[in-house]
Design a protein around this motif. Structure first.
Motif, mmCIF file in Angstrom:
data_model
loop_
_atom_site.group_PDB
_atom_site.id
_atom_site.type_symbol
_atom_site.label_atom_id
_atom_site.label_comp_id
_atom_site.label_asym_id
_atom_site.label_seq_id
_atom_site.Cartn_x
_atom_site.Cartn_y
_atom_site.Cartn_z
ATOM 1 N N ALA A 121 0.775 -1.497 -0.059
ATOM 2 C CA ALA A 121 -0.260 -0.187 0.431
ATOM 3 C C ALA A 121 0.792 1.319 0.271
ATOM 4 O O ALA A 121 0.533 2.622 -0.750
ATOM 5 N N LYS A 122 1.956 1.551 0.716
ATOM 6 C CA LYS A 122 2.870 2.392 0.312
ATOM 7 C C LYS A 122 3.680 2.497 -0.604
ATOM 8 O O LYS A 122 3.234 3.749 -1.113
ATOM 9 N N ALA A 123 3.712 1.379 -1.238
ATOM 10 C CA ALA A 123 4.312 1.021 -2.682
ATOM 11 C C ALA A 123 3.385 1.977 -3.998
ATOM 12 O O ALA A 123 4.061 2.561 -4.482
ATOM 13 N N LEU A 124 2.681 2.129 -3.374
ATOM 14 C CA LEU A 124 1.370 2.499 -4.376
ATOM 15 C C LEU A 124 1.303 4.139 -4.033
ATOM 16 O O LEU A 124 1.025 4.585 -4.665
ATOM 17 N N ALA A 125 1.256 3.898 -3.381
ATOM 18 C CA ALA A 125 1.636 6.099 -2.892
ATOM 19 C C ALA A 125 2.587 6.467 -3.985
ATOM 20 O O ALA A 125 3.630 7.643 -4.222
#
Length: 185
Positions: A121-125
């Motif tokens: 989810a952080k990588a999505l950011a």
């Protein structure tokens, strides 16, 4: 909460889950009401609705919606960002808010039928926005089309040059103008 009210709330959550492009689950422990309100406003600009939800109601809603895989993320004080629109922009907003409020943490998410870990989810950011990615793809397509057009023009000019060379090698026939001038004399 009376039983009928809970049933209606679960049905509403189920609809919101099914209608969302993505879900981002966070732990909001330690945030004040004003900080949560500020986070809600920042996410609402991108079409994301941020809600603090009772875990028991959210568990029932995810089971009813057929996405029971995310039930493991619903532990402790949880808040859910229901993303309607660009999941990358919403993830960026949540990660930025987590930098501003260190007590806010991203627990994971759900997108395109797949559970996302906190790291995913952080990588999505960290991805570029949808518009930037689309413009890059359009640029690549335009570049390839330009190359193809140049290749076709080059092939056509080589073909014309080849025909001209072949024409010069053919045994000489007098041009029709030359024959017409010989007949007049």
């Amino acid at each position: 909460m009376p039983k009928q009210e809970k049933i209606e709330r679960v049905a509403e959550l189920k609809q919101r889950i099914e209608g969302s492009d993505a879900l981002l689950l966070t732990e909001y422990r330690g945030l004040s009401v004003s900080e949560i309100t500020e986070l809600r406003r920042s996410l609402a600009e991108g079409g994301t609705k941020f809600q603090v939800i009772k875990n028991t109601l959210m568990r029932r809603a995810v089971n009813d919606a057929g996405v029971a895989e995310i039930e493991a993320l619903i532990e402790g004080p949880s808040a859910v960002a229901f993303v309607d629109g660009d999941p990358v922009a919403a993830a960026k907003s949540v990660v930025d808010a987590a930098k501003k409020y260190p007590t806010l943490s991203l627990k994971g998410g759900f997108m395109d039928g797949k559970v996302l870990s906190a790291d995913e989810a952080k990588a999505l950011a960290s991805l570029e926005s949808r518009e930037v990615m689309l413009s890059k793809v359009a640029g690549l397509v335009k570049s390839e089309m330009s190359k193809a057009a140049a290749l076709f023009v080059g092939a056509q000019s080589k073909f014309v040059s080849l025909l001209e060379a072949y024409k010069e090698k053919l045994p000489g026939e007098e041009a029709p103008e030359a024959e017409a001038s010989n007949e007049e004399e």
